[in-house]
Design an enzyme around this catalytic site. Structure first.
Site, mmCIF file in Angstrom:
data_model
loop_
_atom_site.group_PDB
_atom_site.id
_atom_site.type_symbol
_atom_site.label_atom_id
_atom_site.label_comp_id
_atom_site.label_asym_id
_atom_site.label_seq_id
_atom_site.Cartn_x
_atom_site.Cartn_y
_atom_site.Cartn_z
ATOM 1 C CE1 TYR A 1 6.322 -6.426 -2.382
ATOM 2 C CE2 TYR A 1 4.921 -5.902 -4.251
ATOM 3 C CZ TYR A 1 6.053 -5.665 -3.500
ATOM 4 O OH TYR A 1 6.905 -4.651 -3.862
ATOM 5 C CE LYS B 1 7.377 -1.563 -5.286
ATOM 6 N NZ LYS B 1 8.229 -0.361 -5.141
#
Ligand code: NAP
Length: 264
Positions: free
Chosen positions: A159, A166
């Site tokens: 990720y 995020k």
């Protein structure tokens, strides 16, 4: 209906699997009238076709979140078309494919910049433009919802730079909630479990992540598009009028786990 008479802007529909489309269906079912956006001509046809399925025809607007000019035009078109806006959903993320594999330590300067600009800064850029269109606090105020993932809090393989984007997005939600709260505008995020979409297909190993989630999440199932849609409908509705600055998990409880060893 929960959102009868409410007007909302939804940014981030690419196709029928998009979480933004799940949200559009849920809020439209609850009576909201929508403006939806598409990024570039490539996606225009998809979005127009999906929009035909909504009972109330939406405003359909182009919006590349990296363009200040297009963001200004979206706000202006919404003001002209609707007069005011009750809620906005931000469901946009992008990272270069090569950054979503291998090690985070190898992230390039340009890859870092792009991920932050599109996936995090765009929430602030949009919020600044649409906040003036929202009703005053004593007239119901407004609501903004963004989409995040557990990889913004904990390390999730592959990720990488998107996790850092995020983390910035989630902190932006808190700062925006503090800035806009006095105007009656609530700002929250939904942290969704993995769902197969265009964006998530770019993350190396997504199929194994889905399998792992299904096997170990307390609810023993994958997150579904309509679960995210219904949670967003709640957050933008008056039922959530006391909630701001929060990250609400719609992940079958996966975030609770300290280890996935010996799950039965
Ligand atoms: P999606 O259908 O691919 O939606 C992502 C959207 O972002 C697409 O419409 C994409 O358009 C758009 N976008 C990318 N760059 C843009 C730009 N410069 N300007 C405007 N739009 C742009 O994938 P999704 O999974 O539903 O993603 C929606 C949100 O949910 C994202 O924030 C994502 O991180 C979050 N989320 C997803 C999951 C999951 O597992 N799917 C889990 C948790 C959170 P293009 O296709 O043209 O790039």
């Amino acid at each position: 209906m929960l959102l009868e008479g409410k007007r909302g802007l939804i940014v981030g529909i690419a196709n029928k699997r998009s979480l933004a489309w799940g949200i559009a269906k849920s809020v439209a079912r609850e009576g909201a009238q929508l403006a939806v956006t598409y990024q570039g001509e490539r996606l225009e046809r998809n979005v127009r076709k999906l929009a035909d399925e909504l009972e109330q025809p939406p405003l359909i607007l182009p919006c590349d979140v990296t363009s200040d000019e297009e963001l200004d035009q979206v706000a202006e078109a919404v003001r002209e078309g609707f007069g005011h806006l009750d809620f906005m959903v931000h469901a946009v993320a992008f990272a270069l494919r090569e950054e979503l594999d291998g090690r985070f330590v190898d992230t390039s300067r340009e890859g870092y910049r792009i991920a932050q600009d599109i996936s995090s800064y765009s929430l602030t850029a949009l919020s600044r433009r649409i906040a003036p269109l929202m009703p005053a606090a004593d007239a119901g105020g407004g609501s903004i919802v963004s989409l995040t993932y557990l990889g913004g809090e904990r390390v999730v393989p592959s990720y990488n730079v998107m996790g850092v984007a995020k983390a910035a997005l989630e902190m932006s939600v808190r700062y925006l909630a503090a800035d806009l709260g006095p105007q009656g505008i609530r700002v929250n995020a939904i942290s969704a479990g993995p769902v197969k979409t265009l964006a998530s297909s770019g993350v190396h190993g997504i199929s194994r992540m889905l399998e792992h989630h299904r096997a170990h999440a307390p609810l023993r199932k994958n997150t579904e598009q309509d679960e995210v849609g219904d949670a967003a409908a709640f957050l933008v509705s008056p039922l959530a009028r006391g909630i701001t600055g929060e990250v609400v998990y719609v992940d079958g409880g996966y975030h609770l786990l300290g280890t996935t060893l010996e799950a039965r």
